[in-house]
Scaffold this motif. Sequence first.
Motif, PDB file in Angstrom:
ATOM      1  N   LEU A  86       4.555 -16.625  37.216  1.00  0.00           N
ATOM      2  CA  LEU A  86       4.728 -16.780  38.666  1.00  0.00           C
ATOM      3  C   LEU A  86       6.051 -16.193  39.132  1.00  0.00           C
ATOM      4  N   GLU A  87       7.097 -16.393  38.317  1.00  0.00           N
ATOM      5  CA  GLU A  87       8.403 -15.839  38.684  1.00  0.00           C
ATOM      6  C   GLU A  87       8.346 -14.314  38.718  1.00  0.00           C
ATOM      7  N   GLN A  88       7.599 -13.724  37.775  1.00  0.00           N
ATOM      8  CA  GLN A  88       7.487 -12.269  37.757  1.00  0.00           C
ATOM      9  C   GLN A  88       6.653 -11.756  38.926  1.00  0.00           C
ATOM     10  N   LEU A  89       5.606 -12.519  39.294  1.00  0.00           N
ATOM     11  CA  LEU A  89       4.754 -12.113  40.416  1.00  0.00           C
ATOM     12  C   LEU A  89       5.410 -12.417  41.760  1.00  0.00           C
ATOM     13  N   ASN A  90       6.256 -13.453  41.773  1.00  0.00           N
ATOM     14  CA  ASN A  90       6.978 -13.852  42.990  1.00  0.00           C
ATOM     15  C   ASN A  90       6.032 -14.088  44.171  1.00  0.00           C
ATOM     16  N   PRO A  91       5.072 -15.008  44.028  1.00  0.00           N
ATOM     17  CA  PRO A  91       4.122 -15.258  45.108  1.00  0.00           C
ATOM     18  C   PRO A  91       4.727 -16.120  46.217  1.00  0.00           C
ATOM     19  N   ILE A  92       4.003 -16.253  47.336  1.00  0.00           N
ATOM     20  CA  ILE A  92       4.490 -17.046  48.472  1.00  0.00           C
ATOM     21  C   ILE A  92       4.146 -18.518  48.286  1.00  0.00           C
ATOM     22  N   ASN A  93       2.866 -18.817  48.052  1.00  0.00           N
ATOM     23  CA  ASN A  93       2.409 -20.204  47.945  1.00  0.00           C
ATOM     24  C   ASN A  93       2.313 -20.577  46.470  1.00  0.00           C
TER      25      ASN A  93
END
Length: 656
Positions: free
Chosen positions: A159-166
């Motif tokens: 998730l940190e690598q993708l850096n999503p909003i929600n």
Amino acid sequence: MDLSNIKDIASIITPLTKIVFETFLLPKFQEFQKKMSREGKVIDQYFENKFIDYLDELYEKCAILNTVAFKKRQVWLHDVYIPLKLRCEETKEELKIDVFSDDLFKNSNKILITDTAGMGKSTLSKKLLLSCIEMNKGVPILIELRRLSKNKGIIEEILEQLNPINETLDKQFILDLVKRGDFIFFLDGFDEIQLNERAKVTSEIQQFTTKANKNRFVLTSRPENALTSFGDFLKFQIRPLNSLEAFDLLRKYDQSGELSELLIKKLKESSVFPNIKEYLTTPLLVSLLYTAFEHKQTIPFKKHIFYRQVFDALYDSHDLSKGDSFERDKHSGLGIDDFLRILRIFGYLCLVNGNQIEFTRDQLEDIISKAIKYCGDIKVKPSDFIKDLIITVPIFSLDGVYYKWSHKSLQEYFASQFIYLDAKDKQNEILLKICFHESNELYLNIIDLYESIDPRGFKNIVLYKLLQDFTKHMKVSYKNFPDSKSKLERQQLAFIYDLYLINFPFEPRTRENSPSEIFELLRNLKGKKRMSIGMNVVPDENQISCIKVPRIINPQLILLNFLDDKDYSFVTRIKMKPSRHKIDLKLKSRHPYSVTDRKNSYLNTLDNFEKTNDIIKHFLARHEVPVINQKKASIALSEIQESIKSSSDENFLLTF
């Protein structure tokens, strides 16, 4: 390939990653969108773009190398990669890795690649990852294990690598996506996990690989006893380079071709080759050899001199665009000696800080501030020193928000230099703690470097303790038993292992049936804190009454393997030769029996002593076990005692 215009890389990468996305992820996204729309939720185009961006960035990160061998020059991994060979420990098969191969996973979807410092484990992972995208074999995810902790698991790192909003919604989405398969997880650098995070991260990897078993996994590490926790991974080792492969690699580093041919010519000289052949077996040392030779066209024979020559090359590196006479000013304003003093204590602080090699900016400034303070008389801003580490003396690299040693072996070199030059009255204590640490395999490269720097001190401190401990062990252990070949065998094994026997039947060839339950029984024993438990399988369980022999490896075994590689005469290897007849030893089911020298132990009765030895031999039959030769040990100990005595009698040093 010319990398002068990095912007052009997008035109190469995007068509490849788009095919991967459309093949493996788009169908799942469309399926999820139908499901979510029924539940009144939406997965928008933004999240799809995040995955494509991630694959683009991952490809670029792995495809472009910035290493000490190239100083500030960027090169394509494909242009300097030598196909490495992997050997499977179990099947003995060898695979040449020039592209991603399904053969690597034909016996298991989980593979473990181990080998010593500089063999190219991370480079191999990157090559497999790039090839995976180019050949459209699956969705690669790179997890650098040093970034995991008690507070951040694998999904959180993704998730940190993708850096999503929600993040809340997206975490469940990622979990669902992973469970459906088609991902290839590259879990890189188990040995780089900080020690205080090791138990938690190990548990996280085990749980994740079990729950996400429809995917493929590649785990890399230096050899460690803690890797026995991954009994369901098929184990591979990287084969050393031969001299022709090493020469080919040197030519790839050299744009003009002149320097590499001069170096190769010198290496082929009969007087040089025997002393330098160690440097030609690992890609890292080959690259550093090129760097050292480029700076000063001599070949260093001692390992620590070799590393010093590499550092000098980096410290004195010239900006060729401004002419050979131009030398970059250091942001810190430090001369080479003061710069080295800070680096030595900094390298050592990384060691005692859980083997840390990667930092946030705040962490790096904090530990460098401590190193400067330790030096006492050096005045420099930590921020200026960091600029030098990244720009003018490039032994660090910047990866996003993380600062990292360009290679762990450089940190180990500076740490070993600190122990020798700066530790003063703590030197002996530090050296013994490292060499006899229960996880001393983590420090083998430091031990190797120190032995190169100070062979006399190494003998007088480390070998003296080892041989004294062995002599005492041989006098005290099994003293109530008559002398015999069986007694000697048991004493030799008891010096390097804590051994157990346990009646616990299972199919030895069934990969899913790992010995984890046996290990858990041992971990629950009072006083047994170490997690490093190993156990082999045997061809015929019934021959030994379905008894297993889990063993805890003692630090002495790691040291003996190291000393044997260095040709110390008192170390010898013995081949375990079990008997072929059936062994009937009655043990309670699932109850661990400790192999000790207690006279009243069931394993030590007149009928069972040799049976116990024989069962142990069945489990060690694949190994040539390193042991100490008593007679040669006695001679070596006497020589060391004489050396220590002569050191204390060196009054000539005061005769001025």
